[in-house]
Design a protein around this motif. Structure first.
Motif, PDB file in Angstrom:
ATOM      1  N   LYS A 113     -10.859   8.551   4.718  1.00 16.96           N
ATOM      2  CA  LYS A 113     -11.672   7.978   5.580  1.00 16.96           C
ATOM      3  C   LYS A 113     -11.128   8.080   7.192  1.00 16.96           C
ATOM      4  O   LYS A 113     -11.928   8.273   8.034  1.00 16.96           O
ATOM      5  N   SER A 122      -8.660  -1.399   0.068  1.00 18.03           N
ATOM      6  CA  SER A 122      -7.720  -1.216  -0.796  1.00 18.03           C
ATOM      7  C   SER A 122      -6.950  -2.394  -1.469  1.00 18.03           C
ATOM      8  O   SER A 122      -6.551  -2.439  -2.786  1.00 18.03           O
ATOM      9  N   ALA A 144      -8.559   2.796   9.682  1.00 13.51           N
ATOM     10  CA  ALA A 144      -7.490   2.897   8.527  1.00 13.51           C
ATOM     11  C   ALA A 144      -7.220   1.517   8.158  1.00 13.51           C
ATOM     12  O   ALA A 144      -7.067   1.038   7.013  1.00 13.51           O
ATOM     13  N   LEU A 182       0.891  -1.177   0.112  1.00 13.20           N
ATOM     14  CA  LEU A 182      -0.029  -0.143   0.046  1.00 13.20           C
ATOM     15  C   LEU A 182       0.848   1.257  -0.057  1.00 13.20           C
ATOM     16  O   LEU A 182       0.670   2.316  -0.872  1.00 13.20           O
ATOM     17  N   ASP A 205      -7.938   7.526  -0.598  1.00 13.98           N
ATOM     18  CA  ASP A 205      -8.869   6.800  -0.259  1.00 13.98           C
ATOM     19  C   ASP A 205      -8.903   6.605   1.438  1.00 13.98           C
ATOM     20  O   ASP A 205      -9.745   6.763   2.311  1.00 13.98           O
ATOM     21  N   ILE A 206      -7.627   5.895   1.762  1.00  6.92           N
ATOM     22  CA  ILE A 206      -7.277   5.752   3.246  1.00  6.92           C
ATOM     23  C   ILE A 206      -7.373   6.895   3.958  1.00  6.92           C
ATOM     24  O   ILE A 206      -7.921   7.159   5.144  1.00  6.92           O
ATOM     25  N   GLY A 261      -2.626   0.904   6.951  1.00  2.00           N
ATOM     26  CA  GLY A 261      -2.644   1.511   5.676  1.00  2.00           C
ATOM     27  C   GLY A 261      -1.687   2.801   5.554  1.00  2.00           C
ATOM     28  O   GLY A 261      -1.798   3.599   4.721  1.00  2.00           O
ATOM     29  N   ALA A 312     -10.042   0.333   5.608  1.00  2.00           N
ATOM     30  CA  ALA A 312     -10.000   1.048   4.363  1.00  2.00           C
ATOM     31  C   ALA A 312      -8.584   0.352   3.744  1.00  2.00           C
ATOM     32  O   ALA A 312      -8.507  -0.017   2.296  1.00  2.00           O
ATOM     33  N   ALA A 313      -7.481  -0.062   4.467  1.00  3.26           N
ATOM     34  CA  ALA A 313      -6.392  -0.807   4.081  1.00  3.26           C
ATOM     35  C   ALA A 313      -6.736  -1.872   3.258  1.00  3.26           C
ATOM     36  O   ALA A 313      -6.416  -2.443   2.361  1.00  3.26           O
TER      37      ALA A 313
END
Length: 293
Positions: free
Chosen positions: A48, A286, A279, A38, A44-45, A239, A282-283
């Motif tokens: 959020k 992704s 986090a 990542l 995106d991360i 992330g 979101a990670a």
């Protein structure tokens, strides 16, 4: 210099990061090959995390927030059924020490830890002692710690030897004699796992440095095909935005030590806070997208 003066910058000071690239105070660009699949600063991360911070960032570990519960469910659903109970901590290093605490609770009369040579266990006390089995004599005496080193190849310890340990620890990638990292051959780890189970010793995989794509798989332990008794995650799980770690084990093993007590109570004060869990969620989202693409 007064208390209000800014600290002077030096070349080794990292001032920003984007993707897999770090920028130090001299403007030098440094590619970080250890940050997982990542990297840092993914929009995106970060978006959020900012949204969650505006609602509630930190919380005491006994508060079961929605991001914490969702993360535990998501991760448990992605892992083998034998790894159903999640204990969320502030970092992968802390999660590894928590995993050892669980193992010690299972076999409190023992003081010896077994480890596969060349594995990476982090920078806290037990991790340092296992990574350098011939060093840290004073720290070992303070901890009351003894170690048993399992070599990357060659003869394995006997069941009797290993049964005197309260855990057998490894990482998916181990350091070779030339300093390079390589995966343990699956057949070797299968033999080690069979030995651990014959001796009744929990097999602990510290996968913080290999999770979320760093080793080409989602969590790292998949490299060998062995499902450990306890799995430790961290590193890229946050992330590149907020540190987080967690360890997983079976409900049966967790109940033996913790009973019906909430998993949220076994970590540092703010471990599993909403910000870090957001986090991590979101990670995961992704990385699932990257692996699917």
């Amino acid at each position: 210099m007064t208390a209000r003066d800014p600290l002077p910058a030096f070349a080794g000071q990292i001032i920003s990061a984007q993707g897999d690239t770090l920028i130090d105070a001299s403007g030098r660009r440094i590619v970080d090959l250890a940050s997982g699949g990542l990297g840092f600063g993914l929009p995106d991360i970060i978006g959020k995390v900012r949204e969650q911070a505006s609602v509630m960032g930190l919380s005491n570990r006994v508060m079961m927030s929605e991001p914490l519960l969702t993360l535990c469910r998501e991760l448990a659903g992605m892992l083998p059924p034998a790894l159903s109970n999640a204990y969320v901590c502030s970092s992968g290093d802390e999660a590894f020490e928590g995993a050892l605490k669980l193992c010690k609770g299972l076999r409190p009369q023992l003081r010896r830890l077994a480890h596969i040579r060349g594995s990476e266990f982090g920078s806290l006390s037990y991790g340092r002692c296992l990574e350098e089995p011939e060093g840290y004599g004073q720290l070992r005496r303070f901890l009351g710690l003894e170690t048993l080193t399992v070599e990357r190849d060659g003869a394995l310890p006997s069941i009797a030897e290993l049964s005197q340990c309260y855990a057998l620890c490894y990482s998916p990638l181990v350091r070779q004699n030339d300093g390079s990292l390589a995966a343990l051959p699956p057949e070797r780890l299968l033999a080690v796992a069979a030995l651990a189970r014959s001796a009744g010793v929990p097999l602990v995989c510290q996968a913080s440095e290999t999770c979320l794509g760093a080793a080409g798989t989602m969590f790292g332990h998949e490299l060998s095909g062995v499902v450990p008794d306890i799995l430790v995650l961290g590193g890229a799980l946050g992330g590149g935005a907020v540190p987080i770690g967690c360890y997983f084990t079976s409900a049966e093993r967790a109940y033996q030590v913790y009973g019906c007590s909430s998993p949220a109570k076994h970590g540092s004060t703010t471990g599993g806070n909403p910000l870090s869990c957001t986090a991590a969620l979101a990670a995961l989202e992704s990385m699932i997208g990257k692996l699917a693409g």
